[in-house]
Design an enzyme around this catalytic site. Structure first.
Site, short mmCIF file in Angstrom:
data_model
loop_
_atom_site.label_atom_id
_atom_site.label_comp_id
_atom_site.label_asym_id
_atom_site.label_seq_id
_atom_site.Cartn_x
_atom_site.Cartn_y
_atom_site.Cartn_z
CG HIS A 359 -27.20 11.88 22.91
ND1 HIS A 359 -26.17 11.00 22.91
CD2 HIS A 359 -27.98 11.56 21.87
CE1 HIS A 359 -26.32 10.18 21.92
NE2 HIS A 359 -27.40 10.49 21.27
CD GLU A 600 -32.57 29.09 18.21
OE1 GLU A 600 -33.16 28.22 18.85
OE2 GLU A 600 -31.58 28.84 17.51
CG ASP A 624 -32.57 27.96 22.61
OD1 ASP A 624 -32.20 27.79 23.78
OD2 ASP A 624 -32.19 27.26 21.66
CB CYS A 671 -39.13 23.95 14.59
SG CYS A 671 -37.73 25.06 14.84
#
Ligand code: PEP
Ligand code: MG
Length: 760
Positions: A359, A600, A624, A671
């Site tokens: 985060h 991904e 990923d 992305c």
């Protein structure tokens, strides 16, 4: 054996510095192997191996005996990178005699290399007077010990460098992972959770008398608390239990802990650090005892330690003044910690734990603060007040850099600033090649701060709104209405541009504090769409909130994360239809948004065609995809070198997805972080990607590079790159193309290329 192995490693892990770690090793290993000598030799900066600790040889030889890698039996272990086990060491041709060790008495020799990250850090040796053939079991024990200790020694070595040098400075480099790109040079400020004995930062004390007085005041406050507590519980405790409070009080006396701490303060250490050091030392002693009752006492000691520490820290924390260029360092930085520092003073972040997806890293990218995550070897408690360089491109931190290194990084920083300024002019210019091929550049968002910066930088849409970010900032799931308000804000800010909202992507390393997912293998576990399909109530509320939020704007797209099969996508789609129909029934004037899937995982690459035939768009999550294709944890600093975005397998997968998506007539975007890499952006454009979505910081750089090249050049670069067999060759080729296009400054800084020798 296993027990002693475990307990030795545990004890070494708890050591505060290199010296004590080594002492624990030699003492405990010697006892466990019932031999007469155990010694550790470690590599010094010149590549020689120095006797650093011994139990059995003359201790005066420590630091004195020094061998080149081609000298003696220790040198032989180093060069062979294998154990050497001799019954009669003195008759071996490599045997070398060092009178200062008193070594001639020892006949048997077993030495094993201590290897960390493919480098021989040192050698662990056991010896014995009588001829003894150390058996296979002994050898295996020492090899296991050494492998376990290598990481601990490497860490302790890093810590030890600083402790040993005390206040003198010595440049040191620590590896982590990139959290947010950029370079920061500033003064380290260590932020620790309150009353945590293991993370008290080292500080000198300048006024010993004042510090002693302050320490006594804190002790008095704790004495008061304990007496009060004792009084309160008097009627409920028996005599023995009450005696515990007296024991606590006695421990604070001058004759006990209080006295030891006072002594350290007199020697110039500040009170919190001295206190923590003394408590931890005693705790270790208690822990190593065989008596269960005494081991239990370690808990009491820790409790007392925390009580005093919280008083000691309370007054120091309150009046904290942050330096103008603060590099904030902590074991595990949190978003709330960032909030404590005035924004204009915070230049860099370093977190010992965590990953580029934590985060705090997401927040740092949004705020454009260079950040290194997972700098696991950084002895952060020793960093307070030191000069630090944060290289957020490479995920590297330097402490006490040499003038030469500082100059080097300041130059890069300066260049960055100029580059950013220069790129501002591009804001309103289209992203198109010299031969007028248009390539829309979108942004990835998560916070409101991202929105403002994205618009300032000329973003043409949002390719990925990570909805888990607002979920992370709460202490429970946000309600449907709360979500609607948040989503509306995003959609309005960008309207009429498209905003692609991804449904909740938790699991893996993104766990919500109020919905913990604990698994042995979280990246292969319950994450992304798997969680929300198992909880349709969460999925439906989110999708309803998104569709409602788009009422009247109609600029929403919905993106599904971690799709691995067609049925998964079909179920998700049917839930979206259901939510949409419910809203129609409830008289909302809404449109069905385009639905897309993230590519991904490798399974989705091989089914891109089938997936594309059933959705409106594809978006590649290269972060990923790279980790799953290469089987490299994207957050693990230890294998960060293997996480190669330019790996030929990754490039082939990316091209295949673009082709397969287009064969079904759908738009294909990307992305992942790769889209924001100027060199990769050229390749992706040549592969036919319709849109690149990236963090706002990189957007102007990508625009600049696209504007400096033709589509034809990009395509021929792609042709050349696709036949190469390794990532380094691809990197060289791409960088060369950028140089040829006059975009040298947009190449990801190859910081190490030009580093002073000391720092590389
Ligand atoms: C990705 O995996 O590339 C991606 C964009 O998603 P995230 O980084 O949020 O996992
Ligand atoms: Mg992802």
């Amino acid at each position: 054996m296993l027990n002693s192995l475990r307990s030795i490693v545990q004890e070494v892990n708890g050591a505060r510095d290199l010296k004590s770690a080594l002492e624990i090793i030699v003492t405990r290993v010697r006892a466990a192997m019932e031999t007469q000598v155990c010694s550790v030799y470690l590599r010094d900066p010149d590549g020689n191996y120095v006797l650093m600790a011994t139990e059995g040889l003359n201790t005066s030889a420590v630091g004195q005996v020094r061998l080149r890698p081609d000298e003696g039996l220790v040198g032989r272990v180093v060069t062979r990178e294998e154990p050497i086990n001799l019954e009669q060491a003195e008759s071996h041709p490599s045997y070398q005699y060092f009178p200062e060790t008193g070594e001639e008495r020892y006949s048997s020799f077993l030495g094993v290399p201590i290897i960390h990250h493919r480098k021989v850090l040192g050698v662990l040796v056991v010896q014995q007077v009588e001829r003894r053939r150390f058996d296979e079991g002994d050898e295996a024990f020492l090899v296991t010990m050494s492998a376990q200790l290598a990481g601990v020694i490497a860490h302790a070595e890093a810590t030890g460098v600083m402790v040993a040098f005390g206040q003198k400075t010595a440049e040191a480099k620590f590896l982590g992972a990139s959290g947010a790109p950029g370079i920061a040079v500033g003064e380290a400020v260590v932020m620790t959770p309150p009353a945590d004995l293991r993370s008290v930062p080292y500080k000198k004390c300048d006024n010993v008398d004042a510090e002693l007085e302050f320490f006594q005041q804190c002790l008095a406050a704790v004495r008061n608390d304990i007496k009060g507590l004792g009084e309160q519980l008097k009627t409920r405790l028996n005599r023995e239990e009450q005696a515990l409070f007296d024991a606590y009080l006695a421990m604070l006396d001058d004759a006990s802990l209080g006295g030891e701490v006072t002594e350290r303060i007199r020697q110039g250490t500040n009170a919190p650090y001295a206190w923590a050091e003394v408590i931890l030392e005693h705790e270790r002693t208690f822990n190593s005892m065989n008596d269960a009752y005494l081991r239990e006492r370690a808990t009491d000691l820790r409790d007392l330690g925390r009580r005093v520490l919280s008083y000691l820290q309370e007054s120091t924390q309150k009046c904290r003044i942050y330096p103008d260029r603060t590099v904030l360092i902590g074991e595990e930085l949190t978003a709330s910690m960032l909030g404590e520092i005035p924004k204009d003073k915070l230049v860099g972040l370093v977190s010992v734990q965590g990953s580029s997806n934590s985060h705090v890293a997401i927040l740092a990218r949004a705020m454009d603060i260079p950040t290194v995550m997972g700098a696991v070897d950084l002895p952060y408690t020793q960093m307070e007040g030191r000069t630090a360089i944060v290289d957020g491109y490479k995920g590297v931190v330097y402490s006490d850099p040499s003038d030469q290194l500082l100059k080097h990084y300041k130059a890069i920083y300066q260049e960055e600033q100029e580059l950013v300024k220069g790129l501002e002019a591009l804001k309103d210019l289209p992203c198109e090649t010299l031969d007028k091929h248009r390539l829309p550049l979108w942004v990835n968002t998560g916070l409101m701060t991202d929105v403002v910066r994205s618009l300032e930088r000329g973003a043409e849409g949002v390719g990925l709104y990570r909805t888990e970010v607002p979920f992370l900032l709460r202490d429970r799931f946000p309600s449907e209405e709360e979500q609607r308000v948040i989503y509306r804000e995003q959609l309005e800010a960008f309207a009429p541009h498209t905003v692609t909202m991804r449904t909740l992507d938790i699991g893996g390393d993104k766990s919500l504090p109020y919905f913990p997912i604990e698994e042995a293998n979280p990246f292969l576990g319950w994450r992304g769409i798997r969680v929300t399909l198992d909880h349709p109530e969460i999925f439906l509320a989110q999708v309803r909130a998104m569709i409602k939020a788009s009422e009247g704007l109609d600029n929403l797209r919905i993106l599904l994360p971690m799709i691995t099969s067609v049925p998964e996508m079909e179920i998700a789609k049917s839930l979206i239809y259901r939510a949409f129909n419910e809203l129609l029934e409830e008289n909302h004037d809404v449109r069905l948004p385009p639905i897309g899937v993230m590519i991904e995982v490798p399974a989705a690459v091989y089914q891109a065609r089938e997936l594309a035939a059933r959705v409106d768009f594809l978006s590649v999550g290269s972060n990923d995809l790279t980790q799953y294709l290469l089987a490299v944890d994207r957050n693990n600093a230890r294998v960060a070198d293997l996480y190669q975005a330019y790996h030929p397998a990754v490039l082939r997968a990316l091209r295949q997805v673009a082709n397969d998506g287009h064969s079904q007539g759908v738009s294909v975007g990307i992305c992942g972080e790769l889209a924001g890499d100027p060199g990769a952006a050229v390749l992706l454009m040549a592969m036919g990607y319709d849109v690149l979505s990236m963090n706002a910081t990189n957007l102007p750089k990508v625009k600049a590079v696209i504007r400096s090249i033709t589509m034809e050049q990009a395509e021929s670069l792609l042709d050349e790159v696709m036949v190469l067999s390794d990532a380094d060759q691809v990197t060289d080729k791409v960088n060369q193309a950028l140089r040829d296009a006059g975009a040298t400054r947009l190449i990801r800084p190859q910081v190490d290329d030009a580093l002073p020798a000391s720092a590389s």
